[in-house]
Design a protein around this motif. Structure first.
Motif, PDB file in Angstrom:
ATOM      1  N   LEU A  94       0.812  -1.229   0.000  1.00 42.78           N
ATOM      2  CA  LEU A  94       0.000   0.000   0.000  1.00 42.78           C
ATOM      3  C   LEU A  94       0.840   1.271   0.000  1.00 42.78           C
ATOM      4  N   ARG A 105       3.389  -6.924  -6.311  1.00 44.20           N
ATOM      5  CA  ARG A 105       2.047  -7.516  -6.207  1.00 44.20           C
ATOM      6  C   ARG A 105       2.023  -8.877  -6.898  1.00 44.20           C
ATOM      7  N   LEU A 159      -0.535 -16.704   7.670  1.00 45.24           N
ATOM      8  CA  LEU A 159       0.432 -15.806   7.022  1.00 45.24           C
ATOM      9  C   LEU A 159       1.862 -16.134   7.412  1.00 45.24           C
ATOM     10  N   ALA A 260      -5.245  -7.945   7.039  1.00 47.48           N
ATOM     11  CA  ALA A 260      -6.076  -9.159   7.031  1.00 47.48           C
ATOM     12  C   ALA A 260      -6.888  -9.341   8.308  1.00 47.48           C
ATOM     13  N   THR A 263      -9.934  -6.460   9.639  1.00 45.25           N
ATOM     14  CA  THR A 263     -10.988  -6.318   8.619  1.00 45.25           C
ATOM     15  C   THR A 263     -11.882  -7.563   8.611  1.00 45.25           C
ATOM     16  N   GLN A 351     -16.106   3.555   0.571  1.00 48.00           N
ATOM     17  CA  GLN A 351     -16.996   2.409   0.354  1.00 48.00           C
ATOM     18  C   GLN A 351     -18.326   2.656   1.060  1.00 48.00           C
ATOM     19  N   PHE A 385     -13.764  -4.605  -1.044  1.00 46.54           N
ATOM     20  CA  PHE A 385     -12.342  -4.948  -1.109  1.00 46.54           C
ATOM     21  C   PHE A 385     -11.576  -3.971  -2.003  1.00 46.54           C
ATOM     22  N   PRO A 389      -6.411  -1.638  -9.876  1.00 48.72           N
ATOM     23  CA  PRO A 389      -5.133  -2.376  -9.814  1.00 48.72           C
ATOM     24  C   PRO A 389      -4.637  -2.675  -8.412  1.00 48.72           C
ATOM     25  N   LEU A 397      -9.510 -15.144   0.102  1.00 49.40           N
ATOM     26  CA  LEU A 397      -9.246 -15.778   1.395  1.00 49.40           C
ATOM     27  C   LEU A 397     -10.258 -15.296   2.438  1.00 49.40           C
ATOM     28  N   MET A 402     -15.094 -16.307   5.800  1.00 54.84           N
ATOM     29  CA  MET A 402     -16.448 -15.939   6.244  1.00 54.84           C
ATOM     30  C   MET A 402     -17.466 -17.015   5.871  1.00 54.84           C
TER      31      MET A 402
END
Ligand code: HEM
Length: 475
Positions: A94, A105, A159, A260, A263, A351, A385, A389, A397, A402
């Motif tokens: 980020l 990425r 992770l 991760a 959120t 959002q 999300f 790009p 994931l 969920m």
């Protein structure tokens, strides 16, 4: 917040509100709602000559998010000096732009593709079953605390390959603490504030301690090249230019964990609460779980058949998106609506604001998962999300977690809000977090559901009066 309409070299007044820039981090949703009510989909908040721009709705989302050349991501306000732990910790995806972002990425992406995600399923299953087996019917729990602890364990294991619970909590809490310090002190970048400036030193010292911990983890993973966790996959990823350097791994690991863990935890907690308050939705979901599952953790094939579960999760992330806004910085001078932006202008997109537009989602404050039978919004109309790009690489994931964890909980337990408990949310560091314990009662699942009256600012975000609904058959 006082309103001031300025003119800007033309007869058209610019949509500018003069106020305190701190009004925004104090209460992002209230601030964005005021700006939108006053000015529409584009506005600026101005404080002593400093401006932050706000752009709402699909057209602006598209303009900003699809153009990574004009609009850069600069997630962390405090980068620390070159070669400092703070600089390395804040160097994840980020904070990258252009070719560097594209390449990194691609390199980290392998750990989040479908094939890799399937490797994580046994861990998700084990930790979910452990959590549920510890819960007792007839008890009241802070479901957000539970989901946060669960995601802390799960994220550390998936992770970083940490299967030692104590270490998982330690590293997880350290990253959380560091993220919070960055949020609080990052606001100091908006305006001069001596108290905040005095605490920079604490942040930089803590960054050193956290970095040592992450470095130790990286070295441990390097000593075990067969690891199937995301960090091990990132260590072995390479392209024609080489692999991810140790310094880059530090930034990617810190960002991944921060992005991760909370959120997903908040999305799970909000969904359980929304279901508990909508008995007819819960009833429909209960039927689906009864007919399509056999009481346990869903298999990959079963997950694909859980259409009502999918609608429920989508609608929860529409109405209470865990990531409620984010920001970009103009890399060059550019035009955004009526504003001629200089380079380095800060722009917020949201959002939450997009998902609550009545022209996109009729009666947006109503929780109606069945609306997903009839709508198919574009990526810039529905973006829990993000979009473009740098859309979230962890989205598949997070959805898998969920769509397996919620059914496992709900087959075993009936979840009901504790009557008259406080349910409030606030956006902290871009995330819509419950601000008090989210108290829920657990009982043996008997398929009989009842909503309960609750207090708190949840009523400003969700209309909790049960509405009669017509449920049409899924296509
Ligand atoms: C419900 C859970 C999640 C939500 C709501 C969420 C939301 C988001 C959003 C909105 C963005 C875009 C931010 C922007 O454009 O400024 C993003 C990016 C990102 N997310 Fe997630 N995320 C979730 C789970 C995860 C998970 C499980 C991971 C796993 C590692 C993850 C890793 C990332 C990363 C690395 C980025 C940066 C991508 C880039 O800059 O190219 N997220 N996420």
């Amino acid at each position: 917040m006082a309103n001031l309409v300025l003119t800007h070299g033309s007869d058209e007044p610019l949509p500018i509100t003069r106020g305190r820039l701190f009004d925004f981090p104090d209460d992002p949703i209230a601030c964005m709602r005021k700006l939108k009510a006053r000015h529409g989909n584009i506005a600026a908040l101005e404080d002593e000559g400093q401006r932050v721009y706000f752009a709402f709705g699909p057209e602006f989302n598209h303009q900003i998010l699809s153009d990574g050349t004009t609009y850069h991501s600069q997630f962390f306000a405090i980068r620390g000096s070159r070669n400092s732990p703070q600089r390395r910790l804040t160097s994840g995806l980020l904070s990258m732009n252009g070719e560097q972002h594209k390449r990194q990425r691609r390199l980290v992406m392998d750990a989040f593709l479908k094939k890799a995600i399937l490797n994580y399923v046994p861990t998700i299953r084990k930790l979910t079953e452990e959590m549920v087996s510890e819960w007792k019917p007839g008890t009241e729990r802070d479901i957000n605390r539970d989901m946060t602890d669960f995601m802390l364990r799960l994220t550390s294991t998936i992770l970083f390959g940490i299967d030692d619970a104590e270490m998982a909590y330690r590293v997880g809490h350290m990253i959380d603490h560091w993220v919070h310090m960055n949020h609080e002190l990052g606001m100091g970048a908006f305006v001069a504030n001596q108290d905040i400036a005095n605490r920079y030193g604490d942040l930089l010292t803590f960054a050193g301690t956290l970095e040592s911990e992450i470095k130790a983890m990286i070295n441990q993973r390097k000593g075990n090249p067969t690891g199937r966790d995301a960090l091990s996959m990132m260590i072995s990823a390479h392209d024609s230019e080489g692999s991810i350097s140790d310094d880059e791994l530090i930034g990617q690991a810190a960002l991944m964990f921060g992005a991760a863990h909370l959120t997903t935890a908040h999305s799970l907690a909000w969904t359980l609460f929304l279901l508990a308050e909508h008995p007819s939705v819960m009833g429909e979901l209960h039927q689906e779980l009864k007919t399509k599952l056999d009481g346990g953790f869903p298999t990959a094939d079963q997950v694909d058949q859980l259409h009502c579960t999918e609608r429920v999760v989508k609608e929860s992330m529409r109405i209470l998106p865990a990531s409620s806004y984010s920001q970009r910085v103009s890399a060059v001078a550019t035009q955004l609506g009526p504003f001629a932006l200089p380079p380095s202008a800060g722009i917020v997109f949201s959002q939450f604001m997009t998902h609550h537009m009545p022209e996109l989602y009729p009666n947006p404050e109503e929780y109606r998962p069945e609306r997903w039978l009839h709508i198919n919004p574009s990526p810039y109309e529905y973006l829990p999300f993000g979009a473009g790009p740098r859309m979230c690489i962890g989205a598949p994931l997070a959805m898998l977690i969920m769509k397996t964890v919620l059914p496992t909980i709900l087959q075993r337990f009936k979840v009901t809000a504790v009557p008259m408990s406080e349910v409030s949310g606030k956006v902290i560091s871009t995330m819509l977090c419950p601000t008090s314990a989210l108290m829920m009662r657990l009982d043996e699942q008997d398929g009989r559901f009842e909503a309960q009256a609750v207090r708190g600012n949840i009523h400003e975000m969700v209309d909790l009066r049960e509405v009669p609904r017509v449920v049409r058959k899924a296509a």
